[in-house]
Design a protein around this motif. Structure first.
Motif, PDB file in Angstrom:
ATOM      1  N   ASP A  74       0.784  -1.223  -0.053  1.00 36.86           N
ATOM      2  CA  ASP A  74       0.144   0.014  -0.059  1.00 36.86           C
ATOM      3  C   ASP A  74       0.589   1.242  -0.018  1.00 36.86           C
ATOM      4  OD1 ASP A  74      -2.144  -1.404  -0.167  1.00 36.86           O
ATOM      5  OD2 ASP A  74      -2.611  -1.445   2.091  1.00 36.86           O
ATOM      6  N   GLU A  75       2.025   1.233   0.888  1.00 33.84           N
ATOM      7  CA  GLU A  75       2.746   2.412   0.876  1.00 33.84           C
ATOM      8  C   GLU A  75       3.391   2.713  -0.560  1.00 33.84           C
ATOM      9  OE1 GLU A  75       4.776   2.777   5.231  1.00 33.84           O
ATOM     10  OE2 GLU A  75       5.252   1.090   4.084  1.00 33.84           O
ATOM     11  N   VAL A  76       3.940   1.544  -1.274  1.00 31.99           N
ATOM     12  CA  VAL A  76       4.526   1.729  -2.524  1.00 31.99           C
ATOM     13  C   VAL A  76       3.409   2.266  -3.505  1.00 31.99           C
ATOM     14  CG1 VAL A  76       5.283   0.314  -4.621  1.00 31.99           C
ATOM     15  CG2 VAL A  76       5.888  -0.178  -2.293  1.00 31.99           C
ATOM     16  N   LEU A  77       2.154   1.871  -3.189  1.00 29.05           N
ATOM     17  CA  LEU A  77       1.144   2.337  -4.287  1.00 29.05           C
ATOM     18  C   LEU A  77       0.977   4.035  -4.002  1.00 29.05           C
ATOM     19  CD1 LEU A  77      -1.434  -0.435  -4.673  1.00 29.05           C
ATOM     20  CD2 LEU A  77       0.257   0.484  -6.507  1.00 29.05           C
ATOM     21  N   GLN A  78       0.923   4.255  -2.954  1.00 28.45           N
ATOM     22  CA  GLN A  78       0.562   5.454  -2.378  1.00 28.45           C
ATOM     23  C   GLN A  78       1.797   6.466  -2.771  1.00 28.45           C
ATOM     24  OE1 GLN A  78       0.582   5.445   1.841  1.00 28.45           O
ATOM     25  NE2 GLN A  78      -1.262   4.461   2.122  1.00 28.45           N
ATOM     26  N   ARG A  79       3.193   6.215  -2.973  1.00 26.21           N
ATOM     27  CA  ARG A  79       4.410   6.887  -3.308  1.00 26.21           C
ATOM     28  C   ARG A  79       3.879   7.135  -5.085  1.00 26.21           C
ATOM     29  NH1 ARG A  79       9.972   5.802  -1.191  1.00 26.21           N
ATOM     30  NH2 ARG A  79      10.359   7.528  -2.527  1.00 26.21           N
ATOM     31  N   LEU A  80       3.673   5.887  -5.498  1.00 26.10           N
ATOM     32  CA  LEU A  80       3.607   5.749  -6.834  1.00 26.10           C
ATOM     33  C   LEU A  80       2.278   6.848  -7.559  1.00 26.10           C
ATOM     34  CD1 LEU A  80       4.151   2.153  -8.136  1.00 26.10           C
ATOM     35  CD2 LEU A  80       5.489   4.058  -8.790  1.00 26.10           C
ATOM     36  N   THR A  81       1.314   6.793  -6.603  1.00 19.90           N
ATOM     37  CA  THR A  81       0.054   7.614  -6.923  1.00 19.90           C
ATOM     38  C   THR A  81       0.362   8.999  -6.762  1.00 19.90           C
ATOM     39  OG1 THR A  81      -1.303   5.844  -6.145  1.00 19.90           O
ATOM     40  CG2 THR A  81      -2.142   8.099  -6.178  1.00 19.90           C
TER      41      THR A  81
END
Length: 237
Positions: free
Chosen positions: A72-79
């Motif tokens: 989820d943190e990875v997706l948050q950074r990418l988003t």
């Protein structure tokens, strides 16, 4: 970066020393593959993308990411990266520009001759070169005026204020997007910086959500056997 099942309880594949450095630089460069490739002395920065496709490198990167952040943190950074746009890195700046008006070329000749007169009054010998330069200009303008009595020149009569958008680290900080700047330097033309690619972030998010389908094209002869079911007419066995 492709999904990789290598991290769950399995031993990670061994990397070459150069690939180990690439993985380290990948995280040091905020997960920018091109910057990591440059840091590893690859002549083509695009090599970074190819390295990410390797299963062994991908497995090591996935393992490192699992240690430090959740999916989820990875997706948050990418988003957050995907949502950046150019305006968040710019500020409005006021600057002056000169204002010119057309004036008769005779006015320019008169001003130059007056200047020669002042220099002659100061010291003709000491200022001989400057006097000759001005007299040469006057001679050229007089020829131009003789050929065109309506000849003009552009004279600066003042300045006016204008506005422009310029790169700004302060604006990026205020907008919370400093993380998206890959590199920055001040040049004679002002601040110059390079952003991380938001399109790449969108691609990674799209792959995660399976928004894209990849088409595989085949070339050459393909042997194929087609099965055909024959249905007899009613009443025939």
């Amino acid at each position: 970066m492709p999904n990789n099942p290598a991290v769950e309880g399995a031993a990670l594949p061994k990397l070459s020393p150069r690939h180990v450095v690439f993985v380290e630089e990948y995280f040091a460069c905020n997960m920018n593959a091109s910057a990591a490739a440059r840091a590893c002395k690859y002549t083509n920065p695009g090599e970074g993308w190819r390295l990410l496709q390797r299963a062994d490198i991908s497995a090591h990167i996935a393992a490192r990411m699992a240690q430090f952040m959740t999916g989820d943190e990875v997706l948050q950074r990418l988003t957050a990266l995907a949502r950046t746009d150019g305006s968040q890195f710019m500020k409005r700046e006021e600057y002056e520009v000169p204002v010119f008006e057309p004036r008769s070329l005779q006015e320019k000749i008169d001003n130059a001759e007056a200047k020669v007169g002042r220099m002659m009054a100061i010291d003709p010998g000491l200022l001989k070169r400057q006097i000759e330069d001005e007299q040469g200009k006057v001679a050229g303008w007089e020829v131009e005026l003789a050929l065109n009595p309506l000849a003009t020149y552009q004279k600066q009569v003042g300045t006016e204020q204008r506005w422009r958008m310029v790169p700004s680290l302060e604006a990026a900080a205020d907008n919370g997007v400093l993380f998206a700047i890959e590199s920055a330097e001040y040049t004679q033309h002002g601040l110059k910086f390079k952003r991380q690619d938001p399109v790449k972030a969108l691609e990674l998010i799209g792959k995660h959500h399976k928004l894209f389908t990849e088409k595989v094209e085949h070339s050459g002869d393909i042997g194929m056997v087609i099965g055909i079911d024959i249905v007899p007419p009613a009443g025939e066995a």
